[in-house]
Design a protein around this motif. Structure first.
Motif, PDB file in Angstrom:
ATOM      1  N   PRO A  11      12.467  17.737  21.937  1.00  0.00           N
ATOM      2  CA  PRO A  11      12.675  16.876  22.001  1.00  0.00           C
ATOM      3  C   PRO A  11      12.851  16.089  23.078  1.00  0.00           C
ATOM      4  CG  PRO A  11      14.587  17.036  19.971  1.00  0.00           C
ATOM      5  CD  PRO A  11      14.152  18.039  20.723  1.00  0.00           C
ATOM      6  N   ALA A  12      12.702  14.754  23.505  1.00  0.00           N
ATOM      7  CA  ALA A  12      12.942  14.195  24.242  1.00  0.00           C
ATOM      8  C   ALA A  12      14.451  13.264  24.399  1.00  0.00           C
ATOM      9  CB  ALA A  12      12.280  13.316  25.026  1.00  0.00           C
ATOM     10  N   THR A  13      15.335  13.703  24.713  1.00  0.00           N
ATOM     11  CA  THR A  13      16.925  13.282  24.807  1.00  0.00           C
ATOM     12  C   THR A  13      17.427  12.893  25.999  1.00  0.00           C
ATOM     13  OG1 THR A  13      18.231  14.894  24.866  1.00  0.00           O
ATOM     14  CG2 THR A  13      17.595  14.528  22.852  1.00  0.00           C
ATOM     15  N   ALA A  14      16.835  12.867  27.521  1.00  0.00           N
ATOM     16  CA  ALA A  14      17.525  12.457  27.720  1.00  0.00           C
ATOM     17  C   ALA A  14      16.475  11.259  28.128  1.00  0.00           C
ATOM     18  CB  ALA A  14      17.860  13.294  29.540  1.00  0.00           C
ATOM     19  N   PRO A  15      17.243   9.370  28.889  1.00  0.00           N
ATOM     20  CA  PRO A  15      15.724   9.136  29.443  1.00  0.00           C
ATOM     21  C   PRO A  15      15.759   8.874  30.532  1.00  0.00           C
ATOM     22  CG  PRO A  15      18.632   8.106  29.179  1.00  0.00           C
ATOM     23  CD  PRO A  15      18.586   9.646  28.590  1.00  0.00           C
ATOM     24  N   ALA A  22       9.962   1.068  32.873  1.00  0.00           N
ATOM     25  CA  ALA A  22       8.626   1.445  32.835  1.00  0.00           C
ATOM     26  C   ALA A  22       7.634   1.327  32.103  1.00  0.00           C
ATOM     27  CB  ALA A  22       8.136   2.790  34.180  1.00  0.00           C
ATOM     28  N   GLY A  23       7.275  -0.051  31.456  1.00  0.00           N
ATOM     29  CA  GLY A  23       6.507   0.507  30.540  1.00  0.00           C
ATOM     30  C   GLY A  23       7.381   0.305  28.625  1.00  0.00           C
ATOM     31  N   THR A  24       8.373   0.103  28.606  1.00  0.00           N
ATOM     32  CA  THR A  24       9.204   0.665  27.785  1.00  0.00           C
ATOM     33  C   THR A  24       9.575  -1.087  26.836  1.00  0.00           C
ATOM     34  OG1 THR A  24      11.288   0.353  28.948  1.00  0.00           O
ATOM     35  CG2 THR A  24      10.421   2.497  27.702  1.00  0.00           C
ATOM     36  N   SER A  25       9.865  -1.251  25.851  1.00  0.00           N
ATOM     37  CA  SER A  25      10.314  -2.375  25.266  1.00  0.00           C
ATOM     38  C   SER A  25      11.431  -2.153  24.824  1.00  0.00           C
ATOM     39  CB  SER A  25       9.002  -2.929  24.048  1.00  0.00           C
ATOM     40  OG  SER A  25       8.845  -2.075  22.916  1.00  0.00           O
ATOM     41  N   ALA A  26      12.523  -3.127  24.308  1.00  0.00           N
ATOM     42  CA  ALA A  26      13.537  -2.585  23.989  1.00  0.00           C
ATOM     43  C   ALA A  26      13.635  -2.724  22.443  1.00  0.00           C
ATOM     44  CB  ALA A  26      14.891  -3.074  25.079  1.00  0.00           C
ATOM     45  N   ALA A  27      14.472  -2.248  21.453  1.00  0.00           N
ATOM     46  CA  ALA A  27      14.452  -2.116  20.348  1.00  0.00           C
ATOM     47  C   ALA A  27      15.017  -3.754  19.893  1.00  0.00           C
ATOM     48  CB  ALA A  27      14.924  -1.491  19.015  1.00  0.00           C
ATOM     49  N   ALA A  28      15.142  -4.224  18.942  1.00  0.00           N
ATOM     50  CA  ALA A  28      15.585  -6.004  18.905  1.00  0.00           C
ATOM     51  C   ALA A  28      16.714  -5.435  17.831  1.00  0.00           C
ATOM     52  CB  ALA A  28      14.899  -6.831  17.842  1.00  0.00           C
ATOM     53  N   PRO A  37      18.713   2.645  20.792  1.00  0.00           N
ATOM     54  CA  PRO A  37      18.043   2.455  22.316  1.00  0.00           C
ATOM     55  C   PRO A  37      16.383   2.283  22.372  1.00  0.00           C
ATOM     56  CG  PRO A  37      18.490   5.185  20.850  1.00  0.00           C
ATOM     57  CD  PRO A  37      19.103   3.463  20.220  1.00  0.00           C
ATOM     58  N   ALA A  38      16.254   1.768  23.583  1.00  0.00           N
ATOM     59  CA  ALA A  38      14.445   1.197  23.985  1.00  0.00           C
ATOM     60  C   ALA A  38      13.711   2.607  23.309  1.00  0.00           C
ATOM     61  CB  ALA A  38      13.724   0.929  24.566  1.00  0.00           C
ATOM     62  N   PRO A  39      12.754   2.635  22.769  1.00  0.00           N
ATOM     63  CA  PRO A  39      11.567   3.284  23.122  1.00  0.00           C
ATOM     64  C   PRO A  39      10.739   4.202  24.402  1.00  0.00           C
ATOM     65  CG  PRO A  39      10.424   1.333  22.259  1.00  0.00           C
ATOM     66  CD  PRO A  39      12.338   1.526  22.084  1.00  0.00           C
ATOM     67  N   GLN A 140       9.591   9.007  17.668  1.00  0.00           N
ATOM     68  CA  GLN A 140       9.660   6.688  18.155  1.00  0.00           C
ATOM     69  C   GLN A 140       8.971   6.493  16.960  1.00  0.00           C
ATOM     70  OE1 GLN A 140      10.617   7.646  22.566  1.00  0.00           O
ATOM     71  NE2 GLN A 140       8.294   6.492  22.022  1.00  0.00           N
ATOM     72  N   GLU A 141       8.288   6.135  16.440  1.00  0.00           N
ATOM     73  CA  GLU A 141       6.823   5.296  16.655  1.00  0.00           C
ATOM     74  C   GLU A 141       8.045   5.775  14.376  1.00  0.00           C
ATOM     75  OE1 GLU A 141       5.019   2.220  14.078  1.00  0.00           O
ATOM     76  OE2 GLU A 141       5.495   2.520  16.421  1.00  0.00           O
ATOM     77  N   GLU A 142       9.117   6.392  13.736  1.00  0.00           N
ATOM     78  CA  GLU A 142       9.339   6.319  12.756  1.00  0.00           C
ATOM     79  C   GLU A 142      10.271   5.950  13.058  1.00  0.00           C
ATOM     80  OE1 GLU A 142       9.401  10.747  11.730  1.00  0.00           O
ATOM     81  OE2 GLU A 142       6.839  10.529  11.402  1.00  0.00           O
ATOM     82  N   ARG A 143      10.864   5.994  14.037  1.00  0.00           N
ATOM     83  CA  ARG A 143      12.498   5.332  13.988  1.00  0.00           C
ATOM     84  C   ARG A 143      11.719   3.752  14.384  1.00  0.00           C
ATOM     85  NH1 ARG A 143      13.181  10.008  17.417  1.00  0.00           N
ATOM     86  NH2 ARG A 143      12.677   8.976  18.876  1.00  0.00           N
ATOM     87  N   GLU A 144      11.114   3.771  15.350  1.00  0.00           N
ATOM     88  CA  GLU A 144      11.135   2.073  15.595  1.00  0.00           C
ATOM     89  C   GLU A 144      10.977   1.655  14.082  1.00  0.00           C
ATOM     90  OE1 GLU A 144      11.366   0.252  17.783  1.00  0.00           O
ATOM     91  OE2 GLU A 144      12.808   2.033  18.979  1.00  0.00           O
TER      92      GLU A 144
END
Length: 223
Positions: A11-15, A22-28, A37-39, A140-144
């Protein structure tokens, strides 16, 4: 070399630090809860996949496509090519020179457009990336969703605690008001009893009262 199945890729672990925002939104993050961490955007995921897994698919796509992908990624992150004598490819680094030339050829292509072209090319030239990307986005959606559900539970708990606090304050105020009224009633009762005792005691004439206050010697002198 065989192209690996997407389920076997990590899985993608390093940002992608340079492409943050670039098109990300931080999790509140709610008060009292830790920040999440933001998705990652599709581009960030694609850049991670390209950097970490390119050795698995580089030999499966054309050399020119590899060069173009590398150039688009540089344009996406750093913007237009700017000559830097200290970082130019060596004399015999033919692949590095080809990548630098491809980057230079992109000219003033905006970062957003370069990101879009990078993603489209990666999806078209590396089919396994599509399944990998779908899996990462689903995770990511499941985590969000889990984060949102936890935040909702936290909010409800805070509201419950606030209701309890307000109820305790209301009860304390009621008890204080009741105690004050009881004290006032007791004071009034004492005044009534004192007044009743005064009314019940025999009335004396002022002269008799004055005579009672005289000493025996004064009484003899008056006689």
């Amino acid at each position: 070399m065989a192209v690996p199945d997407a389920s076997t890729l990590p899985p993608a672990t390093a940002p992608v630090a340079a492409a943050a925002g670039a098109g990300t939104s931080a999790a509140a993050a709610t008060p009292g809860s830790k920040a999440h961490p933001a998705p990652k955007s599709k581009f960030e995921l694609g850049a991670h996949f390209y950097r970490k897994e390119k050795t698995l698919f580089a030999s499966r796509i054309a050399y020119a496509d590899n060069i173009q992908l590398a150039a688009l990624l540089r344009q996406s992150i750093s913007g237009p090519y700017i000559p830097d004598p200290d970082n130019e490819p060596g004399m015999f680094d033919f692949q590095g020179k080809a990548r630098t030339q491809a980057w230079r050829d992109l000219g003033e292509l905006p970062k957003e457009e370069a990101r879009q072209r990078f993603l489209e090319m990666l999806q078209a030239k590396v089919p396994v990336f599509n399944e990998w990307l779908a899996t990462r986005l689903r995770e990511q959606e499941e985590r969000e969703r889990a984060i949102r559900e936890q935040q909702e539970r936290d909010r409800q708990e805070r509201e419950r605690q606030e209701r309890l606090r307000l109820e305790r304050e209301r009860q304390a105020a009621q008890h204080e008001e009741l105690r004050r009224r009881e004290q006032e009633l007791a004071r009034q009762q004492q005044q009534l009893e004192q007044r009743a005792r005064q009314l019940a005691s025999p009335q004396q004439h002022p002269a008799q009262h004055q005579q009672q206050q005289q000493t025996p010697q004064q009484q003899q002198q008056q006689q």
